[in-house]
Scaffold this motif. Structure first.
Motif, PDB file in Angstrom:
ATOM      1  N   VAL B 219       0.314   0.881   8.154  1.00 44.79           N
ATOM      2  CA  VAL B 219      -0.141  -0.183   7.447  1.00 44.79           C
ATOM      3  C   VAL B 219       1.164  -0.926   6.736  1.00 44.79           C
ATOM      4  CG1 VAL B 219      -1.347  -1.096   5.492  1.00 44.79           C
ATOM      5  CG2 VAL B 219      -2.557   0.729   6.780  1.00 44.79           C
ATOM      6  N   VAL B 220       1.296  -2.181   6.879  1.00 43.80           N
ATOM      7  CA  VAL B 220       2.438  -2.895   6.505  1.00 43.80           C
ATOM      8  C   VAL B 220       1.957  -3.866   5.447  1.00 43.80           C
ATOM      9  CG1 VAL B 220       4.468  -4.475   6.944  1.00 43.80           C
ATOM     10  CG2 VAL B 220       3.435  -2.852   8.738  1.00 43.80           C
ATOM     11  N   LEU B 221       2.502  -3.377   4.368  1.00 44.78           N
ATOM     12  CA  LEU B 221       2.058  -4.434   2.879  1.00 44.78           C
ATOM     13  C   LEU B 221       3.373  -5.175   2.432  1.00 44.78           C
ATOM     14  CD1 LEU B 221      -0.080  -1.659   1.135  1.00 44.78           C
ATOM     15  CD2 LEU B 221      -1.082  -3.430   2.464  1.00 44.78           C
ATOM     16  N   PRO B 222       2.910  -6.429   1.606  1.00 48.47           N
ATOM     17  CA  PRO B 222       4.045  -6.974   0.983  1.00 48.47           C
ATOM     18  C   PRO B 222       4.306  -6.045  -0.259  1.00 48.47           C
ATOM     19  CG  PRO B 222       1.941  -8.187   0.561  1.00 48.47           C
ATOM     20  CD  PRO B 222       1.645  -6.787   1.596  1.00 48.47           C
ATOM     21  N   GLN B 223       5.805  -6.378  -0.817  1.00 43.82           N
ATOM     22  CA  GLN B 223       6.172  -5.582  -2.086  1.00 43.82           C
ATOM     23  C   GLN B 223       5.445  -6.240  -3.144  1.00 43.82           C
ATOM     24  OE1 GLN B 223      10.298  -5.814  -1.629  1.00 43.82           O
ATOM     25  NE2 GLN B 223      10.363  -4.116  -0.225  1.00 43.82           N
ATOM     26  N   VAL B 224       4.329  -6.066  -3.443  1.00 42.29           N
ATOM     27  CA  VAL B 224       3.521  -6.776  -4.694  1.00 42.29           C
ATOM     28  C   VAL B 224       3.024  -5.629  -5.643  1.00 42.29           C
ATOM     29  CG1 VAL B 224       3.380  -8.995  -3.700  1.00 42.29           C
ATOM     30  CG2 VAL B 224       1.507  -7.250  -3.569  1.00 42.29           C
ATOM     31  N   PHE B 225       3.348  -4.551  -5.585  1.00 43.93           N
ATOM     32  CA  PHE B 225       2.764  -3.402  -6.133  1.00 43.93           C
ATOM     33  C   PHE B 225       3.715  -2.866  -7.385  1.00 43.93           C
ATOM     34  CE2 PHE B 225       0.740  -3.964  -2.170  1.00 43.93           C
ATOM     35  CZ  PHE B 225      -0.397  -4.076  -2.464  1.00 43.93           C
ATOM     36  N   GLY B 226       3.353  -2.410  -8.702  1.00 39.96           N
ATOM     37  CA  GLY B 226       4.268  -1.586  -9.447  1.00 39.96           C
ATOM     38  C   GLY B 226       5.057  -2.502 -10.130  1.00 39.96           C
ATOM     39  N   LEU B 227       4.763  -3.357 -10.935  1.00 40.42           N
ATOM     40  CA  LEU B 227       5.681  -3.984 -11.822  1.00 40.42           C
ATOM     41  C   LEU B 227       6.395  -3.051 -12.919  1.00 40.42           C
ATOM     42  CD1 LEU B 227       6.645  -6.941 -11.527  1.00 40.42           C
ATOM     43  CD2 LEU B 227       5.044  -7.687 -13.103  1.00 40.42           C
ATOM     44  N   LYS B 228       5.571  -2.340 -13.536  1.00 36.95           N
ATOM     45  CA  LYS B 228       6.060  -1.542 -14.671  1.00 36.95           C
ATOM     46  C   LYS B 228       6.439  -0.180 -14.034  1.00 36.95           C
ATOM     47  CE  LYS B 228       2.413  -1.726 -17.635  1.00 36.95           C
ATOM     48  NZ  LYS B 228       1.241  -2.717 -17.617  1.00 36.95           N
TER      49      LYS B 228
END
Lengths: 535, 417
Positions: B219-228
């Motif tokens: 699965v390829v996902l955009p880097q939009v996870f885990g700001l903190k």
């Protein structure tokens, strides 16, 4: 339809587009051929000034009268392409104030409403004007978006049955028994060569009309006069500012959308350089120096771009700069002049008088074809301009328009109702600077002969704002790639697009522009890794 | 206000240097004007992506000899570089940032345009590929969020296709994300990451992807996870029955912002003082030419005094340099700047060729001390992108120079050099 056009028009600038529309409105079967994209020549490389004609009132009465007449017509038929800002002709201490009376007299004689006002009143009207002005005259100047105007003509021509071929270059003008019967064209995208036949062929190639004429074996002597301009990142002035003196360098400042444009210079260049004109450091210096005299705040305003165009002046006399060559319209029926039948050249003139040029060309075409239909372009609004002003149009489409919808109406006028702006997704922003949405981009790709991101920019203004494509180029390339299914081609196109934006930035790369460029370099090369080979 | 060390800048080099100093017992103040390059990073670090002749380096430290003598790496020297490179992963781990990669050799990362570029060390949510690695030829599901234009799916999927995967592209639609679209400029990586930080939203996203998965092994996902923190990454990896690759988006960068926040917390946890949203505007010198104080926009006439000063103001882009019509200046201390005199030599007319202006920086001596009027300012060191002698963008060396020069400046102040 491969055979039997009534008229083939060569050149997708404003003259060709206007001629195509006029001919289509008279019921002719029209083919418009452009070697690049529409509005890529002088049409898209000028001030965007909606002349009142005042600039030419003293030196070129005929052009002045044409300008004011067309000015009033465009304010009616192209409401979503023009802005009625009004303009000032200012005298500075170094100018001869005595010229003012001559100027106003000449304006009146040409039918231009010119009114002398007190310098204090001028400062109140336009706080950014040079406060040391000694005189001011108000004239009905305005601004015009030439891309939008050209596009509206093309859209209407197509809606009325015209065929349009972009990225098709005429490589031969086909002749038979002393008449022109059609053209051989190279499809620059696919590489094929095709022939198209028409009863009459119109050369509307602007400065390149010289070359088209030579393909037909006739001579149209052109005088390529380069003009350089600078775009500033703010709307420095609300009004068009001119110097009240004989036309000279860098003496017009035009507000357009969110920017201001100062220009121009005028330099004769060799014909071979017309395809790749560059702005020199000396021209930048001159434009800044003279521009600051009109509005001192220009010297502290960020410059967005430098660009240059080539005026399609018709050669005459030995004027080294071209400043004194008439901007009058030249319509040549080559049968009368050269004995070559069914070939017409329409040239000279100005963006301002394109409609009149088109009318004259279409009249000549109709005369050859024995068609009696009269020109109706002066009365018929262009697509997008049917309803009225911006606010009125937006509210007629959406009771409570969003800012994105309003921005789209500002560009497309009433056509904004057809470009997918009803959904939230359609309103997602691709270009933040110019508020261009996904819907508008997708619709342009589908309907407006868009092949590249640069074409898309001309249709929508995306990438024309402060960031110069830094962020929006990538997003728009994604939309394009989705439509075409060819991601590698879209990525190459993105590189071309970034380079095209850079071409206008490096001549003025200092201060904030250089800082932005450093950021754009980072985003393109480090974050996106553009122009690198994969594993 | 008096500190042992005042650092001007709040980006990667400033935070690394400040933390190292503070942990060794110095009192450090950081003056940070706001956003910095980390917010716009790619989630990975480069040490040396390519050599001046365009070729790919093998052992990174050994390759440094090919750089010009004025390059900061040459001044730091191979021995120290090897030590520092070896310390980097541990240093970041101590700040809560897990890096992977080989400290002395490049791997490859995939950019937001689907292009593989050399990378040195990368954060957890950046997949690294070994040079020449040809993946299995499996099946990949490329996932984005409906309406998100900062993740160019056609580019990414074509890159995975080129790597031998059979790709299928899908959009996940979520009410919480759709709400962002009401304000058209809000569909950006950071805002999405904020929404997906909520446990329920993340659960729904993961279920959404599971629902779309057929027989894909990747699965390829955009880097939009885990700001903190990186807990959303762990949740996704553990709950999706496939190998997960995270690929970069258009800026701002979620991993970049997260790592900047981690570094800042580590600096403050060590006792350092972080002065946010302020800009150093002028400096005072003593009679021997040493810097005595720095004044900021917000503090007015209250001087910030220290024995040692470090300039980490980010070069042209970070406003650590200013280019006027005909010259380039360092505005705070009026230091010597390494830039061609003629403006036409600042740039190349081809955007994609080497640009001189991306390499403008302050001239330093052998120990990275600044030069002013040709003379060394003995208590002012220059680190990161502000340091001249390199072209980080051209070399792919930005983060490496930042970290190496930060370690070196700190050790030099600590008397370890």
């Amino acid at each position: 339809m491969k055979d039997g056009y009534d008229v083939i028009i060569i050149g997708g600038g404003i003259t060709g587009a206007g001629t195509a529309r006029d001919c289509a409105m008279r019921g002719l079967k029209v083919l418009l051929i452009e070697r690049n994209d529409i509005a890529t020549g002088a049409t898209g490389r000028n001030h965007g000034l909606l002349h009142s004609g005042a600039r030419y009132a003293v030196t070129d009465r005929e052009s002045a009268a044409e300008c004011i007449s067309e000015n009033l017509i465009l304010k009616r038929i192209a409401r979503n392409c023009v802005e009625d800002t009004s303009g000032l002709f200012i005298s500075l201490p170094e100018d001869d104030l005595g010229y003012q009376a001559t100027f106003v007299e000449a304006c009146k004689a040409a039918g231009i409403d010119a009114r002398i006002i007190d310098p204090k009143e001028a400062l109140a009207m336009e706080p950014s004007v040079n406060p040391s002005l000694t005189g001011a005259v108000v004239v009905p100047d305005g601004s015009v978006d030439p891309f939008r105007l050209c596009l509206a003509n093309v859209i209407d021509a197509k809606a009325r049955g015209a065929d349009v071929l972009v990225y098709h270059e005429v490589v031969e003008v086909l002749r038979e028994n002393g008449r022109v019967i059609g053209v051989r064209v190279l499809d620059k995208v696919h590489g094929d060569v095709k022939e198209y036949y028409g009863s009459v062929t119109v050369n509307a190639g602007g400065i390149w009309g010289h070359h088209i004429a030579s393909l037909a074996g006739v001579n149209v002597g052109m005088f390529p006069a380069k003009g350089a301009l600078l775009i500033f990142a703010h709307r420095v002035a609300k009004l068009v500012l001119n110097r009240c003196r004989k036309p000279a360098n860098a003496d017009i400042l035009v507000p357009g959308d969110t920017v201001s444009i100062i220009g121009t210079t005028s330099t004769r260049i060799p014909y071979e350089e017309c395809d790749d004109v560059r702005v020199t450091p000396d021209e930048v210096d001159l434009l800044l120096r003279e521009g600051s005299l009109l509005s001192p705040s220009l010297s502290s305003t960020r410059i967005l771009r430098a660009y240059a165009g080539v005026r399609p002046l018709v050669a005459s006399g030995d004027d080294p700069s071209g400043r004194s060559i008439s901007r009058g319209i030249v319509c040549i029926d080559h049968e009368q002049r050269d004995g070559l039948k069914d070939f017409i050249t329409i040239t000279g003139g100005k963006l301002m008088t394109y409609r009149l040029m088109a009318e004259q060309a279409a009249d000549a075409v109709c005369a050859r074809l024995g068609v009696s239909a009269k020109c109706t372009t002066a009365q018929t609004p262009l697509p997008g301009s049917e309803i009225g002003g911006l606010e009125e149009t937006a509210r007629k489409i959406w009771a409570v328009p969003t800012t994105v919808q309003k921005a789209a109406v500002g560009r497309a006028g009433s056509r904004a109702s057809q470009i997918g702006l009803n959904s939230d997704e359609g309103q997602g922003i691709i270009c933040e600077c110019e508020e261009v949405s996904c819907g508008e981009i997708a619709s342009a790709v589908d309907n407006l002969d868009v092949r590249t991101l640069t074409d898309l920019r001309r249709r929508t203004r995306f990438g024309m704002g402060t960031c110069q494509g830094e962020l929006c180029g990538y997003r728009a390339a994604g939309v394009l790639a989705k439509k075409t299914g060819d991601a590698p081609a879209a990525r190459r196109d993105l590189c071309d697009f970034m380079n095209e934006r850079w071409k206008g930035m490096f001549p003025i790369a200092w201060g904030e522009t250089l800082r932005e460029a450093a950021f754009t370099q980072w985003v393109s090369k480090e974050v996106l890794g553009l122009e690198e080979d994969g594993i | 206000m008096r500190y042992d060390v005042v650092i001007i800048g709040g980006g990667l080099s400033a935070l690394v240097c400040g933390t190292r100093l503070q942990r060794s017992g110095k009192s450090v103040l950081l003056v940070s004007s706001g956003q910095n390059a980390m917010h716009f990073s790619s989630g990975s670090f480069g040490f040396l992506g390519r050599l001046p002749d365009g070729s790919a380096p093998d052992d990174l430290i050994d390759s440094v000899i090919n750089l010009p003598e004025v390059h900061p790496y040459r001044k730091i020297g191979p021995e120290r570089l090897r030590t520092y490179a070896g310390q980097t992963i541990g240093f970041f781990e101590s700040a809560g940032i897990l890096l992977h990669g080989d400290p002395t050799h490049n791997s490859y990362r995939m950019t937001a345009s689907g292009i593989c570029k050399p990378a040195w060390l990368a954060m957890e949510d950046v997949s690294l590929f070994a040079p020449g690695e040809t993946p299995s030829g499996g099946k990949a599901l490329v996932v984005t969020l409906k309406g998100f234009t900062d993740f160019n799916v056609p580019f990414i999927s074509s890159a995975f296709t080129k790597m031998g995967y059979a790709c299928r592209c899908v959009e996940v639609e979520m009410e919480e994300i759709a709400r962002l679209r009401k304000n058209p400029t809000e569909m950006r990586s950071v805002n999405i990451a904020r929404v997906l930080e909520g446990q329920q939203a993340l659960d729904r996203f993961i279920s959404g992807v599971r629902g779309k998965l057929k027989d894909e092994d990747t699965v390829v996902l955009p880097q939009v996870f885990g700001l903190k923190d990186t807990s959303p990454l762990a949740a996704i990896r553990s709950r999706l029955p496939a190998h997960v690759h995270f690929v970069g988006t258009m800026i701002p960068s979620v991993p970049g912002i997260r790592s900047q926040m981690c570094l800042k917390s580590a600096f403050q946890a060590a006792g350092g003082t972080f002065l946010p949203g302020d800009t150093a505007v002028r400096a005072g010198f003593d009679s021997t030419g040493r810097v005595s104080s720095v004044y900021t926009a917000n503090l007015g006439n209250t001087p910030l005094e220290a024995g040692e000063f470090i300039l980490a103001s980010g070069g042209l882009w970070g406003k650590g340099l200013e280019a006027s019509y005909d010259s380039v200046k360092e505005p705070l201390f009026s230091l010597d700047v390494d830039s061609p005199r003629e403006r036409k030599e600042w740039y190349d007319s081809d955007f994609f060729r080497r640009q001189a202006f991306t390499g403008f920086g302050v001239v330093t001596d052998e120990s990275l001390r600044a030069l002013k009027g040709g003379k060394t300012v003995s208590n002012l060191r220059v680190i990161g992108a502000e340091c001249g002698g390199a072209n980080p963008l051209e070399e792919g060396s930005g983060a490496g120079i930042a970290i190496m020069s930060a370690f070196m400046a700190a050790d030099s102040i600590l008397g370890r050099i």
